[in-house]
Scaffold this motif. Structure first.
Motif, PDB file in Angstrom:
ATOM      1  N   ASP A 138     -15.169  -2.085  12.262  1.00 43.72           N
ATOM      2  CA  ASP A 138     -15.911  -1.595  11.111  1.00 43.72           C
ATOM      3  C   ASP A 138     -16.330  -0.156  11.417  1.00 43.72           C
ATOM      4  O   ASP A 138     -17.083   0.088  12.374  1.00 43.72           O
ATOM      5  CB  ASP A 138     -17.140  -2.490  10.883  1.00 43.72           C
ATOM      6  CG  ASP A 138     -17.984  -2.035   9.704  1.00 43.72           C
ATOM      7  OD1 ASP A 138     -17.770  -0.920   9.186  1.00 43.72           O
ATOM      8  OD2 ASP A 138     -18.871  -2.803   9.307  1.00 43.72           O
ATOM      9  N   ALA A 139     -15.849   0.786  10.628  1.00 45.67           N
ATOM     10  CA  ALA A 139     -16.108   2.206  10.887  1.00 45.67           C
ATOM     11  C   ALA A 139     -17.590   2.537  10.886  1.00 45.67           C
ATOM     12  O   ALA A 139     -18.011   3.517  11.500  1.00 45.67           O
ATOM     13  CB  ALA A 139     -15.392   3.048   9.837  1.00 45.67           C
ATOM     14  N   TYR A 177       0.817  -1.215   0.000  1.00 47.20           N
ATOM     15  CA  TYR A 177       0.000   0.000   0.000  1.00 47.20           C
ATOM     16  C   TYR A 177       0.855   1.271   0.000  1.00 47.20           C
ATOM     17  O   TYR A 177       0.635   2.176  -0.804  1.00 47.20           O
ATOM     18  CB  TYR A 177      -0.948  -0.006   1.201  1.00 47.20           C
ATOM     19  CG  TYR A 177      -1.782   1.242   1.297  1.00 47.20           C
ATOM     20  CD1 TYR A 177      -2.923   1.392   0.519  1.00 47.20           C
ATOM     21  CD2 TYR A 177      -1.413   2.300   2.133  1.00 47.20           C
ATOM     22  CE1 TYR A 177      -3.682   2.542   0.581  1.00 47.20           C
ATOM     23  CE2 TYR A 177      -2.167   3.451   2.204  1.00 47.20           C
ATOM     24  CZ  TYR A 177      -3.304   3.567   1.426  1.00 47.20           C
ATOM     25  OH  TYR A 177      -4.045   4.727   1.483  1.00 47.20           O
ATOM     26  N   GLY A 204     -10.309   4.454   9.745  1.00 43.60           N
ATOM     27  CA  GLY A 204      -9.837   3.858   8.484  1.00 43.60           C
ATOM     28  C   GLY A 204      -8.368   4.182   8.309  1.00 43.60           C
ATOM     29  O   GLY A 204      -7.923   4.587   7.240  1.00 43.60           O
ATOM     30  N   ARG A 222      -3.082  14.643   3.170  1.00 47.17           N
ATOM     31  CA  ARG A 222      -3.090  14.325   4.610  1.00 47.17           C
ATOM     32  C   ARG A 222      -2.412  15.449   5.411  1.00 47.17           C
ATOM     33  O   ARG A 222      -2.845  15.758   6.529  1.00 47.17           O
ATOM     34  CB  ARG A 222      -2.499  12.947   4.886  1.00 47.17           C
ATOM     35  CG  ARG A 222      -1.029  12.759   4.744  1.00 47.17           C
ATOM     36  CD  ARG A 222      -0.578  11.342   5.093  1.00 47.17           C
ATOM     37  NE  ARG A 222      -0.846  10.390   4.030  1.00 47.17           N
ATOM     38  CZ  ARG A 222      -1.822   9.493   4.047  1.00 47.17           C
ATOM     39  NH1 ARG A 222      -2.604   9.386   5.074  1.00 47.17           N
ATOM     40  NH2 ARG A 222      -2.006   8.673   3.023  1.00 47.17           N
ATOM     41  N   ASP A 258      -9.433   0.305  11.893  1.00 48.14           N
ATOM     42  CA  ASP A 258      -9.529  -0.127  10.496  1.00 48.14           C
ATOM     43  C   ASP A 258     -10.146  -1.523  10.491  1.00 48.14           C
ATOM     44  O   ASP A 258      -9.983  -2.295  11.436  1.00 48.14           O
ATOM     45  CB  ASP A 258      -8.144  -0.155   9.842  1.00 48.14           C
ATOM     46  CG  ASP A 258      -8.224  -0.133   8.322  1.00 48.14           C
ATOM     47  OD1 ASP A 258      -8.008   0.954   7.735  1.00 48.14           O
ATOM     48  OD2 ASP A 258      -8.504  -1.179   7.705  1.00 48.14           O
ATOM     49  N   THR A 305      -8.802   9.898   6.345  1.00 46.78           N
ATOM     50  CA  THR A 305      -8.168  10.280   5.083  1.00 46.78           C
ATOM     51  C   THR A 305      -8.336   9.161   4.058  1.00 46.78           C
ATOM     52  O   THR A 305      -7.933   8.028   4.290  1.00 46.78           O
ATOM     53  CB  THR A 305      -6.660  10.577   5.280  1.00 46.78           C
ATOM     54  OG1 THR A 305      -6.030   9.456   5.895  1.00 46.78           O
ATOM     55  CG2 THR A 305      -6.442  11.800   6.152  1.00 46.78           C
TER      56      THR A 305
HETATM   57  C1  SAM Z   1      -7.381   3.922   0.806  1.00 44.30           C
HETATM   58  S1  SAM Z   1      -7.099   3.218   2.400  1.00 44.30           S
HETATM   59  C2  SAM Z   1      -6.704   4.701   3.325  1.00 44.30           C
HETATM   60  C3  SAM Z   1      -5.879   4.386   4.521  1.00 44.30           C
HETATM   61  C4  SAM Z   1      -5.363   5.584   5.308  1.00 44.30           C
HETATM   62  N1  SAM Z   1      -6.452   6.351   5.894  1.00 44.30           N
HETATM   63  C5  SAM Z   1      -4.491   6.477   4.479  1.00 44.30           C
HETATM   64  O1  SAM Z   1      -4.730   7.683   4.438  1.00 44.30           O
HETATM   65  O2  SAM Z   1      -3.517   5.983   3.904  1.00 44.30           O
HETATM   66  C6  SAM Z   1      -8.747   2.852   2.960  1.00 44.30           C
HETATM   67  C7  SAM Z   1      -8.782   2.079   4.277  1.00 44.30           C
HETATM   68  O3  SAM Z   1     -10.144   1.945   4.681  1.00 44.30           O
HETATM   69  C8  SAM Z   1     -10.272   0.669   5.298  1.00 44.30           C
HETATM   70  N2  SAM Z   1     -11.709   0.307   5.320  1.00 44.30           N
HETATM   71  C9  SAM Z   1     -12.523   0.009   4.287  1.00 44.30           C
HETATM   72  N3  SAM Z   1     -13.766  -0.221   4.720  1.00 44.30           N
HETATM   73  C10 SAM Z   1     -13.748  -0.052   6.080  1.00 44.30           C
HETATM   74  C11 SAM Z   1     -14.725  -0.104   7.104  1.00 44.30           C
HETATM   75  N4  SAM Z   1     -16.008  -0.391   6.849  1.00 44.30           N
HETATM   76  N5  SAM Z   1     -14.335   0.138   8.373  1.00 44.30           N
HETATM   77  C12 SAM Z   1     -13.055   0.443   8.666  1.00 44.30           C
HETATM   78  N6  SAM Z   1     -12.087   0.525   7.732  1.00 44.30           N
HETATM   79  C13 SAM Z   1     -12.426   0.288   6.455  1.00 44.30           C
HETATM   80  C14 SAM Z   1      -9.415  -0.245   4.455  1.00 44.30           C
HETATM   81  O4  SAM Z   1      -9.083  -1.433   5.147  1.00 44.30           O
HETATM   82  C15 SAM Z   1      -8.217   0.665   4.193  1.00 44.30           C
HETATM   83  O5  SAM Z   1      -7.219   0.502   5.168  1.00 44.30           O
END
Ligand code: SAM
Length: 229
Positions: A98-99, A14, A47, A28, A71, A140
């Motif tokens: 789960d957010a 990632y 997240g 960010r 996350d 973010t």
């Molecule tokens: C594009 S990444 C962004 C990560 C971080 N915030 C950043 O700025 O690099 C999106 C993140 O959202 C998480 N995610 C997706 N659906 C989610 C949910 N329902 N609850 C919590 N996290 C979730 C994914 O696992 C992933 O780590």
């Protein structure tokens, strides 16, 4: 669910493949600047992924503050934990959640892991109720991936103290002269599973006061931060 598979298999790559250096870091940085956490604050990173926000947040809140990352992907959090261990941060903790549906107790327990009680001894229970220990929330590039982001916003409101701050940084189709990069933005969103039409920052505009608004990378990255009464 497809989104969790995406952030499972892809977790190790990632940081290098997400366009962080040339595109997304600027968002960010702008988001955390707009959130403006104070020393001693408890900040929730919703997240949080691999924890790319953590060093900026730790710098802002200092050793007396705490950063909690939630996350849904255990693999992304494994990368975040490795980052925490490498840096030696004792005031940063993460938890799988789960957010869109997490219980406020998840934050309280994570806070204990970050060596902080729910509230500081001198906190006024009227302004920082024990079940709402969070001073600031940032999300973010994640709300547009959650699917039901309004449900996530409801969970945010349940843990944020009255008068705390929230910042949402998320993606939108580039506009104006930057519209030429629209196909690239759509590709990035499709790769990450983001909905470019989600506009989750509208929750901050609707519910916040003293709204700060920043547009980065030709409008592809939108930042909103505000005090949430
Ligand atoms: C594009 S990444 C962004 C990560 C971080 N915030 C950043 O700025 O690099 C999106 C993140 O959202 C998480 N995610 C997706 N659906 C989610 C949910 N329902 N609850 C919590 N996290 C979730 C994914 O696992 C992933 O780590």
């Amino acid at each position: 669910m497809a989104i969790f598979r995406r952030y499972g298999v892809g977790a190790k790559f990632y940081d290098v493949l997400s366009g962080e250096r040339f595109v997304y870091r600027a968002g960010r940085v702008a988001g955390i600047r707009a959130l403006a956490p104070a020393r001693g604050d408890v900040v929730l990173d919703l997240g949080c992924g691999t924890g790319l926000n953590f060093s900026l947040l730790v710098d802002a809140v200092g050793p007396e503050g705490a950063v909690i990352g939630l996350d849904a992907s255990p693999d992304m959090l494994a990368m975040a934990r490795a980052r925490i261990d490498r840096a030696g941060w004792r005031n940063v903790a993460v938890a799988v959640a789960d957010a869109t549906a997490f219980d406020p107790d998840v934050v309280a327990h994570a806070l204990e892991g970050a060596h902080r009680s729910r509230v500081r001894p001198d906190d006024d229970p009227a302004t920082t109720p024990p079940d709402r220990p969070v001073d600031g929330v940032i999300s973010t590039y994640a709300m547009s991936i959650f699917g039901d982001w309004p449900a996530a916003w409801t969970r945010v409101r349940a843990v944020l103290r009255p008068g705390g701050s929230a910042a949402i940084v998320d993606m939108h189709v580039p506009v104006g002269r930057a519209a030429v990069f629209g196909p690239l933005a759509r590709l990035a969103a499709a790769t990450g599973g983001a909905d470019l039409t989600a506009r989750p920052w509208e929750a901050v505009e609707r519910d916040g006061v003293n709204v700060r608004s920043v547009s980065v990378r030709g409008g592809h990255i939108q930042v909103r931060a505000a005090v949430i009464p």
